[in-house]
Scaffold this motif. Structure first.
Motif, PDB file in Angstrom:
ATOM      1  N   ILE A  49       0.921  -1.200   0.211  1.00  9.41           N
ATOM      2  CA  ILE A  49       0.187  -0.053  -0.085  1.00  9.41           C
ATOM      3  C   ILE A  49       0.765   1.270  -0.072  1.00  9.41           C
ATOM      4  O   ILE A  49       1.779   1.524   1.089  1.00  9.41           O
ATOM      5  N   SER A  50       0.957   2.040  -1.200  1.00 10.46           N
ATOM      6  CA  SER A  50       1.819   3.110  -1.224  1.00 10.46           C
ATOM      7  C   SER A  50       0.972   4.229  -0.610  1.00 10.46           C
ATOM      8  O   SER A  50      -0.166   4.429  -1.000  1.00 10.46           O
ATOM      9  N   GLY A  51       1.724   5.188  -0.136  1.00 13.82           N
ATOM     10  CA  GLY A  51       0.934   6.314   0.348  1.00 13.82           C
ATOM     11  C   GLY A  51       0.133   5.855   1.619  1.00 13.82           C
ATOM     12  O   GLY A  51      -0.964   6.394   2.052  1.00 13.82           O
ATOM     13  N   ALA A  52       0.822   5.023   2.468  1.00 14.15           N
ATOM     14  CA  ALA A  52       0.301   4.132   3.600  1.00 14.15           C
ATOM     15  C   ALA A  52       0.119   5.279   4.746  1.00 14.15           C
ATOM     16  O   ALA A  52      -0.600   4.629   5.729  1.00 14.15           O
ATOM     17  N   SER A  53       0.874   6.324   4.928  1.00 13.83           N
ATOM     18  CA  SER A  53       0.605   7.070   6.002  1.00 13.83           C
ATOM     19  C   SER A  53      -0.527   8.200   5.994  1.00 13.83           C
ATOM     20  O   SER A  53      -0.675   8.726   6.903  1.00 13.83           O
ATOM     21  N   VAL A  76       2.947  -4.621   3.123  1.00 17.22           N
ATOM     22  CA  VAL A  76       4.105  -3.457   3.145  1.00 17.22           C
ATOM     23  C   VAL A  76       3.282  -2.112   3.131  1.00 17.22           C
ATOM     24  O   VAL A  76       2.707  -1.713   2.001  1.00 17.22           O
ATOM     25  N   ALA A  77       3.644  -1.204   4.075  1.00 18.10           N
ATOM     26  CA  ALA A  77       3.033   0.129   4.091  1.00 18.10           C
ATOM     27  C   ALA A  77       4.419   1.022   3.623  1.00 18.10           C
ATOM     28  O   ALA A  77       5.402   1.055   4.183  1.00 18.10           O
ATOM     29  N   LEU A  78       4.414   1.643   2.483  1.00 20.20           N
ATOM     30  CA  LEU A  78       5.083   2.306   1.669  1.00 20.20           C
ATOM     31  C   LEU A  78       4.949   3.806   1.818  1.00 20.20           C
ATOM     32  O   LEU A  78       3.597   4.361   1.407  1.00 20.20           O
ATOM     33  N   ASP A  79       5.842   4.775   2.067  1.00 20.33           N
ATOM     34  CA  ASP A  79       5.490   6.154   2.212  1.00 20.33           C
ATOM     35  C   ASP A  79       6.980   6.813   2.227  1.00 20.33           C
ATOM     36  O   ASP A  79       8.125   6.267   2.276  1.00 20.33           O
ATOM     37  N   PHE A  80       6.799   8.138   2.196  1.00 15.58           N
ATOM     38  CA  PHE A  80       7.862   9.028   2.088  1.00 15.58           C
ATOM     39  C   PHE A  80       8.702   9.094   3.681  1.00 15.58           C
ATOM     40  O   PHE A  80       8.032   8.767   4.703  1.00 15.58           O
ATOM     41  N   PRO A  81       9.931   9.334   3.886  1.00 12.35           N
ATOM     42  CA  PRO A  81      10.395   9.480   5.178  1.00 12.35           C
ATOM     43  C   PRO A  81       9.898  10.629   5.975  1.00 12.35           C
ATOM     44  O   PRO A  81       9.643  11.504   5.153  1.00 12.35           O
ATOM     45  N   GLY A  82       9.504  10.628   6.949  1.00 10.99           N
ATOM     46  CA  GLY A  82       9.112  11.891   7.781  1.00 10.99           C
ATOM     47  C   GLY A  82       7.643  12.019   7.375  1.00 10.99           C
ATOM     48  O   GLY A  82       7.179  12.882   8.035  1.00 10.99           O
ATOM     49  N   ALA A  83       6.795  11.133   6.942  1.00  7.96           N
ATOM     50  CA  ALA A  83       5.383  11.088   6.644  1.00  7.96           C
ATOM     51  C   ALA A  83       4.737  11.075   8.092  1.00  7.96           C
ATOM     52  O   ALA A  83       5.139  10.244   8.854  1.00  7.96           O
ATOM     53  N   PRO A  84       3.750  11.877   8.202  1.00  8.25           N
ATOM     54  CA  PRO A  84       2.980  11.573   9.587  1.00  8.25           C
ATOM     55  C   PRO A  84       2.493  10.241   9.892  1.00  8.25           C
ATOM     56  O   PRO A  84       2.377   9.176   8.719  1.00  8.25           O
TER      57      PRO A  84
END
Length: 693
Positions: A49-53, A76-84
């Protein structure tokens, strides 16, 4: 097989409900659906799941992780570093819903990975991604680049976008558009051509995939963004505050569009609504053009509602002419937008109608509203709206679609019937009973009787109605003002229920969902047999509202049980506590078993000649002295008053023969609806909140 209209289950490639009972098994089970998409247990792949945060991604991470945990599918929870940390914020809800131990296991199945948007993390390869659910921002070029990135590394991966607006043809991938709130709403609008392994998996996991056509904003966001735009335009014309408009929209249709945007998160929600309307207006013209205040707020993210202390309690009435104008401002564009969706055949009519109820908080689906008003009134409403907003008349208005309003596809939005010449199946696709369901059920029963069908199974539709929660309490609002309206409900609905007992040689109720409560249980208990999956829960929560059950719960099930069973039934009525199907065998439920065994049992009972094994209905007066239970103290004075009224109804309805009991219970239940105790309870509070502005 002959059907009154196309079964919605068939739109998923899963056949008819009649076939399901005949075969004695579900068309696809979770284990085989998981294997088909993620590979066998020995070589299990993962779901990414991308944009998981984000709001959507985090909600869907929870939903899929909890359902795929028994099958060892890593998420798999995929997102940018530092995403909330949207995922961590869901933990408390998991604990509340599943308990701490299960919540910990669900969280442990989620692997969080960070990436820079340009390259995928090396660790992902070892996770063997088989299915990507993309939940990144609504920017077309960014989405396309994201898909290219995954396909470059994993050429065979299945990809679905949660987009609320972009068609699959623009994205280059299929669509699985979920409805808010994302961790609990089960509905996905799906665009994948022919039914796919992804769609079958959603259905097998107990979610609700709804096929829609590949057109801008599908169905849900035409309706939700449409009602928001209608409210915005009314504000522009009158300067009525947004929060006050919400109150009138809620009374008229059901949703609070401005409050909903604030609850989701104004900045993100405003952008999505603007994006959908912007693209729709480019495709279809002035009917969808965003207003200036929406354009502004999609940049600022300002909430639509002010703080409570800045919200004056003004008595802003509309008057008769004002009410008519407001109706045209709101319903005119919704009717016109629906005509466009009908012209483009955006979905099965029962699907289009249900999406408004299940996803956009419409009290009644938009097609049901149009059907109730009639084609001429719908045309007149749209034409009056065009006087207010002339640019909306320039296109995307298709009044010719209203010519189909009398067809079975439009007349049977909630209830369908099928038969094979001997056994009929009636399916109910709405979780709560209302006047529309009542009318459609009578038409379905008439159709079967006219076809010479003497055996029938009555059930949910195995698609849109995953549970049966009782009567639609919104139908009680009129009864709180007029006892005659309440008596119409309690008399007419009960007569419909009795048809299940009187009009067929054999009738079998089947409960395949988590619960069957209130008025829906009252309906189904009139069948000669009641079959359920063994973990289904049954209950009459009316005493907690309080209301008096109006479809014969106060005497009919008592007439079919022994003293021990009657005691249990009275406990249910007086406490509101549910029981599991297996605990109710012999006095409320006739068979309880795992799903496939229960399906086979229902078919066997419907196929059996004679009346052996039935619990007969005592037709004379009933003595209950030995069946009165001892129950705990009531939780509140209103509950105690509800108990007294229910026991009075039990006594009066059991004192007379069954032929006379219908009128006795109907009157007592209707009088209670119009009385002061009900007004002070949950139904009265909802009535005041909705109807009194």
């Amino acid at each position: 097989m002959t059907a009154l209209r196309t079964p919605t289950l068939d739109t998923l490639g899963l056949g008819s409900v009649l076939d399901l009972f005949k075969s004695g098994r579900l068309p696809v089970d979770p284990s085989s659906a998981v294997d088909a998409l993620f590979g066998p247990a020995s070589d299990r792949g993962s779901m990414v799941i991308s944009g998981a945060s984000g709001i959507v991604g985090a909600g869907k991470t929870m939903q899929f992780a909890s359902r795929l945990l028994p099958y060892d599918v890593p998420i798999v929870a995929l997102d940018f570093p530092g995403a909330p940390d949207g995922i961590g914020a869901k933990y408390a809800g998991l604990v509340s819903g599943f308990g701490r131990s299960q919540a910990d296991a669900i969280m442990a199945s989620i692997v969080r990975l960070a990436y820079d948007g340009k390259t995928l993390p090396d660790e992902l390869t070892a996770m063997k991604p088989r299915f990507l659910l993309e939940a990144i921002p609504e920017i077309l070029d960014v989405k396309r680049a994201h898909y290219d990135l995954f396909r470059g590394s994993f050429p065979d991966i299945e990809i679905r976008s949660v987009t609320s607006g972009f068609p699959a043809r623009e994205l280059g991938v299929g669509v699985a558009h979920p409805a808010f709130p994302h961790e609990i709403n089960k509905v996905f609008e799906v665009v994948d051509g022919t039914p796919s392994d992804v769609t079958r998996l959603l259905w097998a996991l107990g979610l609700i995939p709804i096929p829609v056509s590949d057109d801008w904003s599908f169905v849900l966001d035409v309706l939700f963004c449409g009602v928001t735009l209608a409210a915005l335009r009314y504000h522009g014309a009158t300067n009525m505050p947004y929060w006050k408009i919400d109150k009138f929209v809620r009374r008229l249709v059901g949703p609070n569009p401005f409050r909903a945007h604030d609850a989701i998160g104004a900045k993100g929600a405003d952008f999505l609504t603007w994006s959908c309307l912007h693209h729709l207006s480019e495709e279809y013209g002035g009917l969808f053009t965003p207003t200036a205040d929406l354009v502004e707020r999609k940049e600022t993210g300002q909430n639509w509602y002010p703080p409570n202390h800045f919200r004056p309690l003004v008595d802003w009435g509309l008057g008769a002419e004002g009410e008519a104008e407001f109706d045209a401002w709101i319903m005119g564009p919704l009717f016109q937008m629906t005509s466009l969706m009908l012209k483009e055949n955006r979905g099965h009519l029962a699907h289009m109608n249900a999406i408004g109820e299940l996803c956009a908080q419409f009290r009644k689906g938009i097609l049901a509203v149009m059907r109730e008003r009639g084609a001429d009134a719908v045309r007149a409403t749209v034409e009056r709206y065009h006087e207010f907003v002339p640019e909306a008349a320039e296109g995307a208005w298709h009044p010719d679609t209203l010519e189909a309003i009398d067809t079975p596809e439009w007349q049977q939005l909630y209830v369908n019937a099928e038969h094979d010449g001997t056994i009929g199946v009636v399916t109910i696709s709405r979780e709560s009973y209302n006047w529309d369901v009542d009318a459609e059920l009578n038409r379905a029963l008439d159709w079967l009787v006219e076809a010479g069908i003497e055996r029938v199974i009555v059930t949910g539709d195995f698609h849109l109605s995953t549970q049966m929660v009782g009567a639609d309490t919104g139908e009680f609002f009129a009864a709180m003002e007029d006892p005659a309206a309440g008596l119409a409900i309690t008399t007419s609905w009960t007569r419909t229920a009795r048809r299940l007992h009187d009009d067929f040689r054999t009738s079998v109720a089947f409960v395949g969902g988590k619960r069957c409560l209130g008025g829906m249980l009252e309906l189904l208990m009139h069948c000669h047999h009641l079959v359920a999956v063994d973990d289904a829960r049954f209950g009459w929560p009316e005493v907690t509202l309080p209301v008096v059950p109006g479809m014969e719960a106060c005497h009919w099930p008592l007439r079919r049980a022994d003293d021990a069973g009657r005691r249990r039934i009275l406990e249910m009525l007086l406490t509101g506590r549910p029981v599991k199907a297996g605990e109710a065998l012999g006095w409320l439920v006739d068979r309880a078993a795992p799903m496939n065994e229960a399906l086979a049992a229902a078919w066997e009972l419907a196929s059996t000649e004679g009346e052996d094994g039935r619990r007969p209905v005592e037709s004379g007066a009933l003595e209950l002295a030995d069946a009165i239970p001892t129950v705990p103290e009531a939780d509140s004075p209103s509950m105690e008053a509800g108990r007294e009224a229910i026991m009075n109804c039990v006594a009066e309805a059991c004192r007379v023969p069954v032929a006379d009991a219908l009128e006795v219970q109907a009157k007592i239940a209707a009088d209670f609806l119009a009385g002061p105790v009900c007004r002070k309870g949950a139904v009265g509070a909802e009535y005041a909140k909705t109807m009194r502005i």
